[in-house]
Design a protein around this motif. Structure first.
Motif, PDB file in Angstrom:
ATOM      1  N   SER A  98     -24.845  34.638 -67.307  1.00  0.00           N
ATOM      2  CA  SER A  98     -24.112  35.550 -66.427  1.00  0.00           C
ATOM      3  C   SER A  98     -24.360  35.245 -64.953  1.00  0.00           C
ATOM      4  O   SER A  98     -23.673  35.779 -64.083  1.00  0.00           O
ATOM      5  CB  SER A  98     -24.485  37.012 -66.725  1.00  0.00           C
ATOM      6  OG  SER A  98     -25.831  37.298 -66.387  1.00  0.00           O
ATOM      7  N   ASP A 101     -21.060  34.325 -63.197  1.00  0.00           N
ATOM      8  CA  ASP A 101     -19.893  35.164 -63.465  1.00  0.00           C
ATOM      9  C   ASP A 101     -19.015  35.375 -62.236  1.00  0.00           C
ATOM     10  O   ASP A 101     -17.818  35.618 -62.346  1.00  0.00           O
ATOM     11  CB  ASP A 101     -20.351  36.512 -64.027  1.00  0.00           C
ATOM     12  CG  ASP A 101     -19.244  37.262 -64.723  1.00  0.00           C
ATOM     13  OD1 ASP A 101     -18.258  36.621 -65.127  1.00  0.00           O
ATOM     14  OD2 ASP A 101     -19.358  38.490 -64.877  1.00  0.00           O
ATOM     15  N   THR A 106     -23.477  40.321 -60.065  1.00  0.00           N
ATOM     16  CA  THR A 106     -24.332  39.229 -60.534  1.00  0.00           C
ATOM     17  C   THR A 106     -24.615  38.189 -59.462  1.00  0.00           C
ATOM     18  O   THR A 106     -25.616  37.488 -59.548  1.00  0.00           O
ATOM     19  CB  THR A 106     -23.688  38.502 -61.739  1.00  0.00           C
ATOM     20  OG1 THR A 106     -22.403  38.007 -61.366  1.00  0.00           O
ATOM     21  CG2 THR A 106     -23.539  39.427 -62.918  1.00  0.00           C
ATOM     22  N   GLY A 444     -17.908  38.238 -70.030  1.00  0.00           N
ATOM     23  CA  GLY A 444     -18.924  37.670 -70.901  1.00  0.00           C
ATOM     24  C   GLY A 444     -18.664  37.790 -72.381  1.00  0.00           C
ATOM     25  O   GLY A 444     -19.482  37.316 -73.183  1.00  0.00           O
ATOM     26  N   GLY A 494     -27.176  39.330 -70.528  1.00  0.00           N
ATOM     27  CA  GLY A 494     -26.781  39.262 -69.128  1.00  0.00           C
ATOM     28  C   GLY A 494     -26.412  40.616 -68.568  1.00  0.00           C
ATOM     29  O   GLY A 494     -26.498  41.647 -69.240  1.00  0.00           O
ATOM     30  N   TRP A 496     -23.202  42.369 -67.259  1.00  0.00           N
ATOM     31  CA  TRP A 496     -21.770  42.100 -67.409  1.00  0.00           C
ATOM     32  C   TRP A 496     -20.919  43.247 -66.873  1.00  0.00           C
ATOM     33  O   TRP A 496     -21.187  44.412 -67.140  1.00  0.00           O
ATOM     34  CB  TRP A 496     -21.443  41.852 -68.885  1.00  0.00           C
ATOM     35  CG  TRP A 496     -22.213  40.712 -69.472  1.00  0.00           C
ATOM     36  CD1 TRP A 496     -23.235  40.785 -70.371  1.00  0.00           C
ATOM     37  CD2 TRP A 496     -22.039  39.321 -69.181  1.00  0.00           C
ATOM     38  NE1 TRP A 496     -23.704  39.534 -70.665  1.00  0.00           N
ATOM     39  CE2 TRP A 496     -22.995  38.611 -69.943  1.00  0.00           C
ATOM     40  CE3 TRP A 496     -21.175  38.604 -68.355  1.00  0.00           C
ATOM     41  CZ2 TRP A 496     -23.105  37.221 -69.903  1.00  0.00           C
ATOM     42  CZ3 TRP A 496     -21.282  37.221 -68.314  1.00  0.00           C
ATOM     43  CH2 TRP A 496     -22.233  36.547 -69.086  1.00  0.00           C
TER      44      TRP A 496
END
Length: 547
Positions: A98, A101, A106, A444, A494, A496
């Protein structure tokens, strides 16, 4: 010294294995594709009038990304805008990663006159997607482009190779500069109605698709707009649906197809009509005033331009669209990459560990227009959530800052993060009590759309679920005063983003982050922080990692 030939044989074998490991590494034989992008301002004319847009390498829309399953994309982005920039990848799953992303939860944005290199593996994916600028309402100025991920050689695809492959990036558009649109939202007001629609950055008959009579072509259609669902159709031609956001589908034919905000579809079109030019039509859906624009389907042996009335399409009919959506099924006999072979593709046999219900709402907070999920209107933090989590910075967010079910109370501001455990299998219900269609995206992941209907979802609604061949995708619509249910295997660690694809609603709070967590701290489950990760906010001045 080695005393005999056995010792020499062992050494040679050891060195051979070592060399193979060093050469092939973790990614095996997957190739690398290197791209350099320069993001600038430039003049564009999507509705026939000059305005400032966002270009990539001087192009609007931006350059097409072509990759094969498991390819590694190395994309070096130079920001020549006057503002920080982020590029996100709508539909790419970033397995265990992630960090790439490209949303503010993030990543730190790329500052003006700086660059950042995204390192992305399109692991276990095929299909049609797009990229776009995710920060500061830049999406309303362009900066988007198509992504095509092809199947690996010798992997059978459930239709003959088409004679050509076209990307169709369509959606609503405003003549107003994106910075002014942003100020309208920040001042507490709704956006006005869009000024028009575009197809690949052009207005009426401004783009041409050239085909040969008797041949079949693939059209990859993405709704890259910010406010409205659209309907796509081609005068006199049938659309055979073959793929939805990475899933091969049963090949139903339609006269037109609804594409909601953020969604992508692939259809096959056969040039089986008399040689002439035909309208390619995009019109708005579920709007009181219908917007329409056209492109041209040009037969290469044609000497006659487009003519006749523009073919009409559905306008505000919900039942028609709902029936079409329910008819989209997964092709269970098709080959394709599967990121989680442990069992989630038998999703109908798995009992979800919990149900999460998400209700969108429209609210005034402190006298300003806001949007919320389960009464929480998201406020961006001063430090990206993923970085704050990694460096264990307190006070940036709190887990459980958004409830897992609607409270039906007054909306409030919060940096909302929902906790989830790695390898959970969850049921998520999107409940919409508003009078406009919603479009929800989950970064994700690819999830199974198991059901949708009108009214209030109840446990009895599960009796109408499709537990056999529901399509797997990353963006789903929720019709007015209706619900949509999905099943999702949480197999991707992660932080997301779960968001509205209506960009005004997303900008004003209809989003949150899903922290899929495991405490194993294993490279098997999540990649380490990239060495080149940008650091900002409360993590400024820290170091990523030495290797």
């Amino acid at each position: 010294m080695f005393s005999n030939m056995k010792d020499w044989s062992f050494l040679l074998c050891y060195l051979s294995v070592l060399v193979l490991f060093l050469v092939h590494g973790v990614n095996g034989e997957n190739p690398y594709r290197f791209l350099t992008w320069k993001v600038t301002y430039g003049d564009i004319y999507p509705l026939g009038v000059k305005q400032q847009g966002i270009l990539i390498n001087g192009q609007f829309p931006g350059p097409q990304i072509d990759a094969v399953t498991n390819d590694n994309l190395i994309i070096n982005v130079y920001n020549y805008l006057a503002e920080p920039l982020l590029i996100s990848w709508d539909g790419l799953q970033h397995r265990r990663n992630s960090w790439q992303d490209g949303v503010y939860g993030t990543n730190c944005p790329i500052l003006p006159r700086r660059n950042f290199t995204y390192i992305i593996q399109v692991k276990d994916q095929i299909g049609s997607y797009f990229y776009f600028p995710s920060f500061l309402f830049h999406k309303a100025a362009g900066g988007f482009g198509g992504i095509r991920i092809w199947s690996r050689p010798k992997i059978p695809v459930p239709f003959p190779p088409p004679a050509g492959d076209f990307t169709v990036l369509a959606g609503d558009w405003y003549k107003t500069n994106y910075a002014l649109l942003r100020r309208i939202l920040e001042s507490g007001h709704n956006l006005p109605f869009p000024d028009g629609l575009h197809i690949n950055g052009r207005g009426w008959n401004g783009y041409t698709f050239t085909i040969d009579q008797g041949k079949t072509y693939r059209f990859r259609i993405s709704n890259v707009g910010i406010a409205t669902s659209i309907n796509f159709r081609i005068q006199g031609h049938s659309l055979k649906l073959v793929e939805v956001e990475g899933s091969h589908t049963l090949q139903n034919s339609f006269s037109s197809i609804d594409v909601h905000l953020g969604q992508s579809y692939s259809v096959l079109v056969t040039a089986d009509q008399p040689p002439k030019d035909y309208y390619v039509v995009v019109s708005s859906r579920f709007t009181s005033r219908v917007l329409t624009t056209t492109a041209v389907l040009h037969y290469s042996n044609s000497f006659q331009g487009v003519s006749g009335p523009i073919p009409g399409g559905p306008t505000t009919q919900i039942a028609w669209s709902l029936e079409q959506a329910r008819s989209i099924r997964w092709n269970l006999t098709a080959s394709g990459p599967r990121p989680n072979p442990q069992g989630s593709y038998h999703y109908g046999l798995i009992k979800p560990s919990r149900t999460i219900m998400l209700a969108n709402s429209n609210a005034l907070i402190n006298g300003k227009q806001r949007y919320a999920v389960n009464s929480v209107s998201y406020v961006p933090p001063d430090t990206p959530l993923k970085l704050a989590d990694y460096f264990k910075i307190p006070g940036v967010f709190n887990l459980g800052s958004i409830p897992t079910n609607p409270t039906w109370g007054g909306a409030y501001l919060q940096t909302s993060v929902m906790n989830a455990n790695f390898r959970e299998f969850v049921e998520i219900v999107f409940q919409n009590w508003e009078d406009e269609v919603q479009s929800w995206h989950i970064d994700g992941y690819s999830f199974f759309v198991v059901g949708m209907d009108g009214g209030q979802w109840t446990p009895a609604s599960r009796q109408r679920y499709n537990l056999r061949d529901a399509v797997a995708r990353c963006t789903t619509q929720v019709y007015p005063r209706s619900w949509t249910a999905i099943y999702m295997a949480l197999d991707n660690v992660g932080m997301w983003n779960i968001r509205s694809e209506n960009w005004a609603r997303q900008y004003l709070g209809q989003q949150f982050y899903f922290r899929v967590f495991t405490n194993t701290n294993s490279l098997r489950d999540e990649n380490p922080i990239p060495r080149n990760a940008l650091l900002c906010g409360r993590v400024s001045g820290r170091r990523t990692r030495p290797l």
